[in-house]
Design an enzyme around this catalytic site. Structure first.
Site, mmCIF file in Angstrom:
data_model
loop_
_atom_site.group_PDB
_atom_site.id
_atom_site.type_symbol
_atom_site.label_atom_id
_atom_site.label_comp_id
_atom_site.label_asym_id
_atom_site.label_seq_id
_atom_site.Cartn_x
_atom_site.Cartn_y
_atom_site.Cartn_z
ATOM 1 N N LYS A 81 1.764 44.631 1.262
ATOM 2 C CA LYS A 81 2.433 45.895 0.920
ATOM 3 C C LYS A 81 3.856 45.858 1.473
ATOM 4 O O LYS A 81 4.068 45.387 2.598
ATOM 5 C CB LYS A 81 1.635 47.055 1.522
ATOM 6 C CG LYS A 81 2.087 48.448 1.106
ATOM 7 C CD LYS A 81 1.198 49.509 1.775
ATOM 8 C CE LYS A 81 1.538 50.925 1.356
ATOM 9 N NZ LYS A 81 0.662 51.930 2.012
ATOM 10 N N SER A 156 -1.086 55.286 -1.286
ATOM 11 C CA SER A 156 0.221 54.735 -1.545
ATOM 12 C C SER A 156 0.225 53.223 -1.763
ATOM 13 O O SER A 156 1.205 52.689 -2.271
ATOM 14 C CB SER A 156 1.140 55.048 -0.361
ATOM 15 O OG SER A 156 0.670 54.394 0.799
ATOM 16 N N SER A 180 -4.525 55.802 2.031
ATOM 17 C CA SER A 180 -3.678 54.953 1.189
ATOM 18 C C SER A 180 -4.213 53.553 0.924
ATOM 19 O O SER A 180 -3.632 52.824 0.118
ATOM 20 C CB SER A 180 -2.279 54.839 1.808
ATOM 21 O OG SER A 180 -1.527 55.994 1.543
#
Lengths: 492, 96, 480
Positions: A81, A156, A180
């Site tokens: 990420k 997210s 997330s």
């Protein structure tokens, strides 16, 4: 070997690498082909580290050819990420403010994966600074759901979830502040694990809410998630909130099955707030667990209705301070200004998207003179109540379960105008961030539109062994094997 | 009832140069979120201690030892503006 | 009507640790700009702080030395404000749970002793340094600001006093005494000229003998004992003038302008003080174990007040006692000298006199000089045995400080040893008397002033190496 290596699990790929049936270079090439075929539609990645990945694959192949045992992650293509720092490789956190920013250091987790011989394919898309539940808040455009490109992948960590779902990485790291990792895992039909707070170092993770943030893995199987967890967990002296004891040992009990497992169904989160298809799949899984020998009972956690509100005060408050450093002085994009104050205010107004701006304002307000006690102080007291509620429940059951998300993947644009509706997407995942215990989501079925449905298991802090044992049992019982249509390397 | 907020003051504290339209829009949204959060006000939590950390830990300290520093050029290469070995910014408005 | 000042002082002290407060960057003065930096003290995304155990121990040591209560549970908070030299735009500091509370420091000033209460001692991190580029050097006229983050994250201890001080002189004495304690503990070099010790103060005035408190003004930016005293004197007079003229004092923050010798109003109040403190979520609480506190307590050195009292008891006058107690390295050297047989007063006189003067001439500090307590003991022995005159002893000290060796070696090399061999001395006397029979006759007839003449002749013959006192005795004996 038969089949596309991009469709292998980490365990399968590691075995193939060791037997010589597959080289790390070929595996990387297959994953790259998959990315080439899917990225135009999916947009899971923000940056591909072409050279670094090739070097890592070569190194893994060299170690394997020397007959060394380089460990279970050597040569395995993984995605990170884009809120985890990678030295010399652009790390934007999905923010315009950090466009072009190349950190001078690696996050601890990145260092651990590199040391384990993993091949880091690239950096994945996210809601700006990990704030959001749909990956629509990225300054670089949304990631799409591999099961239906008109829908969101969740967030997210939507880029990491989508990449693993289609096979443009065999596993990935995400971060979970209020769900997330687990929510996008649910919406993309894969496994997502949020470990106990403090088990995985946060050093090098661009902070959103320090007391809630935790890094964890995405994978296609519970076993792969366990492998990644083992590689990244453990004490880090650079993180003062890092757990100093020995991390839980998960592998010996992974296959212990559901028999005798005491499973508590969270009454407040497993009822009418969920879509019917979600509830149906959740109910079927519970029945299967019971039939297989688990003791299933309902558990009430009366503080849960307040958890969401407490979270949406604590997280913005911490974020308002954490994001203060983005001021255009030392790094990132700067807008001009006659004075440094004007420069900072203009830079921040321009650099942050609406959701981040909203949370900074909310957190600033909640901490400001005269409101601290009513908002932030009170939220921290509610946090205590939630922790006590969960502790009482874990006195009676081994794990708690509920749907991961009340809905399956929603349409792009559907909720962007209504922040509160978006916040409700996290209602099932937020409580465990407040508590600090681990949680995992795994796919157990699909709705009428073919969209995957996630099942969430929660365990007390440091309870990863029982968590993963329960998750593995659910995985076996659910037998979820579907793959998104997008998971192909064929030219479209 | 939505909570009234001095959004201009909050924006100043947060160093965000918002336009009047933006302030109005954010003010309304914050009001709605805080109205939802008003549920907390109804809870009887007197005497409940606040939790700042999910895990009870103490004394996570480091020994007083020197570790490696960053290469100045690698750091300054990221700076929006520099002057030799320094970061450079516009002048300060206030005389503090 | 007369007015008196009511003053409280906040002292910031950079601690002399090897590494910074929350990262492993070297904590040192004078490095190349932006060379002692890392992700943590530069506020890079993703970096996390880890507190320096030594900095916490140093702060607690000061608390223990000053009778403060060490908190069983202490917490770091974030203090939020935007400033370009503050990389995270929040400072990790302490709020309602500081490391130490209470305690006091006794200050001698204006002929009396005042006990000054301490509110708290806490720990925080220093900011970077900004250089304002522009023709006049004044901030408003600057064209740009250059930032150096070497100082960012240096451990900064803050000592907050109660408003117990009643004059600028007392405030200065308080600051000086606090500095002496800090130096005795060895927790900071406390070099004022390098900004290692900086002062803010709260001051108000009230009718003399009153008990209420006037409106207080905070003064910032005082970097020396002298500027602390000057700023407070200016401010007390300014406030007294306002009140005497029937005006009012406005509650505000003012800045000391050293060059202009006045305080100036700072930024307006608005919400600049809304620091939005909240517990630093990247750190966990500090709860020091009793065993560590015991160890720190046992390791406390003799404090300046105790040392001064001890030297006074050894016969030193108050001035010498203070000089020796507070001069860097003087106390231990005098103690070693006394242990080696030196007379305390004689030793103190040497240290505060010839030694200090000669060090200044050489441009070195006592720490760099080769002088030891044993040297002073030896020197005392030479003087007491009559082998060195008081004047020669000073010359010997100079030689020792210049690295010529032990006092005996220096005295020998510089040919300063007095004749102590009686037969040699008597032979010289006999020679002189024989050469001056007329003068001897007149002396014998009662002309006493001729002793001086004859002693002078003997000193001439011996090349000045005879002890004049003993020569005088020998002349009397021989002529008697």
């Amino acid at each position: 070997m038969s089949g596309d290596p991009a469709d292998l699990t980490i365990a399968e790929a590691a075995a193939a690498l060791r037997s010589g049936a597959l080289s790390a270079a070929d595996l990387l090439a297959a994953v790259r082909r998959r990315a080439g075929a899917t990225e135009a539609q999916l947009h899971a990645y923000l940056t591909l580290d072409v050279e670094g990945a090739e070097r890592a694959a070569e190194a893994a192949d060299a170690a394997l050819s020397r007959g060394e045992d380089p460990g279970p992650l050597a040569g395995i293509p993984l995605a990170i990420k884009d809120n985890m720092c990678t030295r010399g490789i652009e790390t934007t956190s999905g923010s315009r403010l950090l466009a072009g920013y190349r950190p001078p250091y690696d996050a601890t987790v990145v260092g651990r994966l590199r040391a384990a011989g993993a091949v880091i394919v690239g950096k994945t898309n996210l809601d700006e600074f990990a704030m959001g539940s749909s990956t629509e808040n990225s300054a670089y455009g949304p990631t799409r759901n591999p099961w239906d490109p008109d829908r969101v992948p969740g967030g997210s960590s939507g880029g990491s979830a989508a990449a693993v779902a289609v096979g443009s990485a065999l596993g990935a790291l995400g971060s979970d502040t209020g769900g997330s990792i687990r929510q996008p895992a649910a919406l993309c039909g894969i496994v997502g694990l949020k470990p106990t707070y403090g088990l995985v170092s946060r050093y090098g993770l661009v902070a959103f809410a320090s007391s809630l943030d935790q890094i964890g893995p995405f994978a296609r199987t519970v076993e792969d998630a366990a492998t990644l967890f083992e590689a990244i967990c453990g004490h880090d002296p650079s993180d003062a909130t890092s757990y100093r004891g020995v991390p839980p040992v998960v592998r010996p009990t992974l296959e212990a099955g559901p028999e005798g497992l005491r499973v508590g169904v969270i009454a407040e989160l497993a009822g009418e707030g969920n879509e019917p298809a979600v509830l149906a799949a959740f109910g079927r899984t519970l029945e299967a667990l019971e039939v297989a020998g688990a003791e299933v009972r309902e558990v009430s956690l009366p503080s849960i209705p307040y958890a969401l509100d407490a979270y949406y005060l604590i997280a913005p408050a911490e974020c308002s301070a954490n994001l203060a450093r983005f001021d255009g002085v030392r790094y990132g994009r700067r807008l001009p200004g006659d004075t440094v104050e004007q420069m900072m205010a203009a830079t921040r107004r321009d650099g942050f998207g609406p959701e981040v701006t909203r949370r900074i304002l909310l957190g600033t307000y909640a901490l400001s003179a005269g409101y601290y006690e009513a908002f932030y102080g009170r939220a921290q007291q509610v946090r205590t109540l939630v922790i006590e509620d969960f502790a009482r429940a874990y006195g009676r059951v081994d794990v708690l379960v509920c749907p991961t998300s009340p809905t399956t993947a929603f349409a792009i644009g559907e909720r962007t105008e209504d922040p509160l509706a978006m916040y409700l997407a996290d209602v099932c995942t937020i409580p465990s961030n407040l508590v600090g215990g681990p949680g995992i989501s795994l796919p157990v079925g699909r709705d009428g539109a073919g969209l995957p449905i996630g099942f969430q298991v929660l365990a007390p802090p440091l309870g990863e062994a029982v968590l993963l044992r329960a998750a593995r049992a659910v995985e076996v019982l659910a037998g979820f094997a579907a793959r998104p249509a997008l998971a192909t390397s064929e030219a479209r | 009832m939505p909570v009234p907020i001095d959004i201009a003051k909050v924006a100043r504290l947060a160093r965000l140069a918002l336009t009047p339209d933006e302030m109005e829009a954010y003010g309304a949204q914050l009001g709605a979120i805080l109205e939802h959060a008003a549920s907390l006000q109804a809870l009887d939590i007197q005497g409940v201690p606040p939790t700042a950390h999910p895990l009870p830990m103490l004394n996570a300290l480091r020994p007083d030892e020197v570790e490696e520093t960053l290469e100045r050029e690698e750091v300054l290469a990221q700076a929006p503006d520099r002057d030799g070995p320094y970061f450079r910014v516009p002048p300060f408005m206030e005389d503090e | 009507m007369g007015y008196e000042a009511v003053i409280g002082v906040e002292t910031h002290v950079e601690l002399a640790t090897r590494s910074k407060m929350f990262c492993g960057c070297p904590n040192g003065f004078g490095a190349e700009p932006n060379s002692s930096i890392c992700p943590v003290c530069l506020g890079l995304p993703g970096a996390l702080p880890v507190p320096n155990a030594r900095a916490i121990e140093a702060t607690v040591s000061l608390g223990l030395a000053l009778g403060a209560e060490v908190a069983p549970h202490s917490v770091f908070h974030r203090k939020n404000y935007f400033y370009a030299d503050l990389p995270k735009n929040y400072q990790i500091s302490q709020f309602d749970l500081p490391l130490c509370r209470g305690g006091h420091l006794d200050v001698e000033a204006e002929g009396g002793t005042r006990r000054v209460g301490l509110t708290r001692i806490h720990l925080e991190e220093d900011t970077g340094k900004s250089t304002h580029l522009g023709a006049s050097g004044r901030i408003r006229a600057a064209e740009a600001v250059l930032l150096d983050f070497n100082r960012s994250g240096v451990p900064l201890m803050e000592v907050v006093s109660e408003p117990d001080l009643r004059s600028p002189e007392e405030a200065r004495a308080f600051a000086a005494e606090l500095r002496a304690v800090i130096l005795a503990l060895g927790i900071s070099e406390a070099r004022l000229e390098e900004g290692q010790m900086r002062f803010d103060a709260n001051v108000s005035v009230r009718p003399e003998g009153g008990s209420g408190l006037g409106t207080k003004v905070e003064i910032k930016n005082m970097n020396s004992l002298r500027s602390l005293q000057r700023a407070l004197a200016f401010e007390a007079e300014r406030q007294t003038g306002l009140l005497s003229a029937g005006g009012e004092v406005e509650q505000e923050t003012r800045h000391w302008d050293e060059a202009a010798g006045c305080t100036r109003a700072g930024r307006s109040k608005e919400e600049s003080s809304d620091y939005r403190y909240f517990p630093e979520p990247d750190l966990v609480p500090v709860a020091l174990e009793a065993a560590l506190l015991d160890r720190l307590r046992e390791a406390l050195p003799e404090l300046p007040a105790q040392r001064r009292a001890r030297y006074a008891a050894l016969g030193l006058d108050a001035g010498a006692a203070r000089l020796v107690a507070e001069g860097d390295g003087y106390g231990p050297l005098l103690d070693a000298a006394v242990a080696a047989g030196a007379d305390p007063r004689q030793g103190a006189n040497w240290l505060t006199g010839e030694v200090t003067a000669h060090l200044r001439r050489l441009g070195i500090t006592l720490a760099d000089a080769p002088l030891t307590g044993a040297h002073l003991g030896e020197l005392h022995g030479l003087v007491a045995a009559g082998r060195l005159s008081a004047t020669a002893a000073k010359e010997v000290l100079a030689g020792v400080l210049e690295g010529e060796g032990t006092p005996a070696e220096v005295a020998a090399r510089r040919d300063l040893i007095q004749i102590s061999d009686e037969t040699v001395l008597e032979a010289a006397v006999a020679e002189v008397l024989a050469a001056h029979p007329a003068e001897v006759e007149r002396l014998r007839a009662g002309e006493q002033r001729l002793i001086g003449f004859l002693v002078g002749k003997v000193m001439q013959v011996t090349g000045g190496k005879a002890d004049p006192r003993r020569v005088s005795e020998a002349v009397r004996r021989a002529a008697g």
